[in-house]
Design a protein around this motif. Sequence first.
Motif, PDB file in Angstrom:
ATOM      1  N   ASP A  23       0.825  -1.211   0.000  1.00 52.34           N
ATOM      2  CA  ASP A  23       0.000   0.000   0.000  1.00 52.34           C
ATOM      3  C   ASP A  23       0.859   1.260   0.000  1.00 52.34           C
ATOM      4  OD1 ASP A  23      -2.310  -1.472  -0.046  1.00 52.34           O
ATOM      5  OD2 ASP A  23      -2.712  -1.318   2.099  1.00 52.34           O
ATOM      6  N   ARG A  24       1.921   1.260   0.790  1.00 53.02           N
ATOM      7  CA  ARG A  24       2.806   2.435   0.798  1.00 53.02           C
ATOM      8  C   ARG A  24       3.454   2.615  -0.574  1.00 53.02           C
ATOM      9  NH1 ARG A  24       7.641   4.569   4.781  1.00 53.02           N
ATOM     10  NH2 ARG A  24       8.769   5.710   3.162  1.00 53.02           N
ATOM     11  N   ALA A  25       3.920   1.524  -1.163  1.00 51.54           N
ATOM     12  CA  ALA A  25       4.546   1.611  -2.487  1.00 51.54           C
ATOM     13  C   ALA A  25       3.558   2.143  -3.521  1.00 51.54           C
ATOM     14  CB  ALA A  25       5.059   0.234  -2.899  1.00 51.54           C
ATOM     15  N   ALA A  26       2.293   1.750  -3.403  1.00 49.79           N
ATOM     16  CA  ALA A  26       1.270   2.232  -4.338  1.00 49.79           C
ATOM     17  C   ALA A  26       1.090   3.741  -4.207  1.00 49.79           C
ATOM     18  CB  ALA A  26      -0.048   1.514  -4.080  1.00 49.79           C
ATOM     19  N   LEU A  27       0.998   4.225  -2.975  1.00 44.88           N
ATOM     20  CA  LEU A  27       0.839   5.665  -2.756  1.00 44.88           C
ATOM     21  C   LEU A  27       2.031   6.442  -3.322  1.00 44.88           C
ATOM     22  CD1 LEU A  27      -0.575   5.758   0.899  1.00 44.88           C
ATOM     23  CD2 LEU A  27      -1.850   6.002  -1.241  1.00 44.88           C
ATOM     24  N   LEU A  57       3.427   4.952   6.319  1.00 39.14           N
ATOM     25  CA  LEU A  57       3.097   6.256   5.740  1.00 39.14           C
ATOM     26  C   LEU A  57       4.057   6.622   4.609  1.00 39.14           C
ATOM     27  CD1 LEU A  57       2.295   8.260   9.001  1.00 39.14           C
ATOM     28  CD2 LEU A  57       0.684   7.162   7.422  1.00 39.14           C
ATOM     29  N   ALA A  58       3.492   7.129   3.517  1.00 41.46           N
ATOM     30  CA  ALA A  58       4.276   7.503   2.341  1.00 41.46           C
ATOM     31  C   ALA A  58       4.563   9.007   2.354  1.00 41.46           C
ATOM     32  CB  ALA A  58       3.509   7.140   1.079  1.00 41.46           C
ATOM     33  N   LEU A  89      -3.063  14.293  -3.731  1.00 38.67           N
ATOM     34  CA  LEU A  89      -4.261  14.085  -2.918  1.00 38.67           C
ATOM     35  C   LEU A  89      -4.441  12.604  -2.582  1.00 38.67           C
ATOM     36  CD1 LEU A  89      -6.756  15.356  -1.617  1.00 38.67           C
ATOM     37  CD2 LEU A  89      -7.990  14.959  -3.757  1.00 38.67           C
ATOM     38  N   VAL A  90      -4.217  11.721  -3.545  1.00 37.52           N
ATOM     39  CA  VAL A  90      -4.339  10.280  -3.287  1.00 37.52           C
ATOM     40  C   VAL A  90      -3.349   9.855  -2.203  1.00 37.52           C
ATOM     41  CG1 VAL A  90      -3.925   7.983  -4.263  1.00 37.52           C
ATOM     42  CG2 VAL A  90      -5.255   9.662  -5.543  1.00 37.52           C
ATOM     43  N   CYS A  91      -2.118  10.338  -2.306  1.00 37.33           N
ATOM     44  CA  CYS A  91      -1.096   9.964  -1.339  1.00 37.33           C
ATOM     45  C   CYS A  91      -1.413  10.521   0.054  1.00 37.33           C
ATOM     46  CB  CYS A  91       0.269  10.460  -1.813  1.00 37.33           C
ATOM     47  SG  CYS A  91       1.657   9.876  -0.802  1.00 37.33           S
ATOM     48  N   ALA A  92      -1.749  11.790   0.121  1.00 34.76           N
ATOM     49  CA  ALA A  92      -2.002  12.426   1.418  1.00 34.76           C
ATOM     50  C   ALA A  92      -3.225  11.847   2.110  1.00 34.76           C
ATOM     51  CB  ALA A  92      -2.160  13.932   1.234  1.00 34.76           C
ATOM     52  N   THR A  93      -4.307  11.677   1.376  1.00 33.24           N
ATOM     53  CA  THR A  93      -5.516  11.136   2.002  1.00 33.24           C
ATOM     54  C   THR A  93      -5.338   9.661   2.346  1.00 33.24           C
ATOM     55  OG1 THR A  93      -6.512  10.771  -0.187  1.00 33.24           O
ATOM     56  CG2 THR A  93      -7.081  12.808   0.962  1.00 33.24           C
TER      57      THR A  93
END
Length: 321
Positions: free
Chosen positions: A160-164, A212-213, A185-189
């Motif tokens: 999930d972190r790698a995806a963000l 967290l990314a 926005l995708v990463c932060a949210t």
Amino acid sequence: MAEQYIYAVARIRSRELSLLNEAVISQLSAAATEEDCLRILNEKNWGNPDLPSEEMFQEENKKTWALIRELVPNNMQIFDVFRLEKDYHNLKAAVKESCIDGIHPGIFTDGGTIPAKDIEQAIAESDYEALPKSMRQVAQEAKETLLQTRDGQLCDVIIDRAALEAIREAGEKTGEALLKDYGELVCATGDIKIAVRAARTGKSRQFLDKALAPCSTLDVSALAEAAAAGVDAVIAYLDHTVYADAVEELNGSVAAFERWCDNRMIETIKPQIHNPFGIGPIAAYILARDNEIKTVRIILAAKRNSLPEEMLRERVREMYV
């Protein structure tokens, strides 16, 4: 150059006329049953009476991307920022399938930048070189972690972190403001959701640092520290960021916050309705279609499960048109 997209934008303007507007969404929300909703959608050229709703959503998604491939055949990679989420979903599915006996139909999804079968084969054979360079390390780490620990949640955290990170970086690389804003926005949210969930379940600071990314609009170190202290500390931190207006939603429910995230993106793309040039209107159309498909799916699920109107209102998104 922006001029190269003039014809494509003109076609998009024509297609925008068939997007579901607020009036149609209100009509669907007020319908008595799922069958009534499907009849309304059929009149709007969605699906047909013999097509199950989930297949209808798949068909609508295919329509969107068929149009984009027709309009921008030589620059599809600029839209990878929208498609990477499916790649990492498929990576997660492939890693888990490779570590669990048996075949598990329906776990993969179409529409990523890489065919799902290629990811599945690469992970099954531990052939990480067959994957895109940016995915190799996380794929190997996730599979080895799951094999050694049998901790599915830890495997999810890694992917999930790698995806963000991949989505945010893809947006940055385009140089397009709208796509950069989307990736951020995708990463932060995504980080906010992880932090709140971790705070509610008492996860450690070590877990948060791994989950967290990095992004531009949040200090993830401060967010991790707040999440380790509890939900109230997360709320207090967010109250001093550009996401302060999401605090009320977070105090309500996860569904309310997810609605806020989608509405924030719709507000970001709305100026593209008046933009006659560039890639922005095309990207906005993709997001608008994704938003309406998501909203219709929510409404149909609510009708199917007889959810109260108040709960439905909490979930229905704003429309682009």
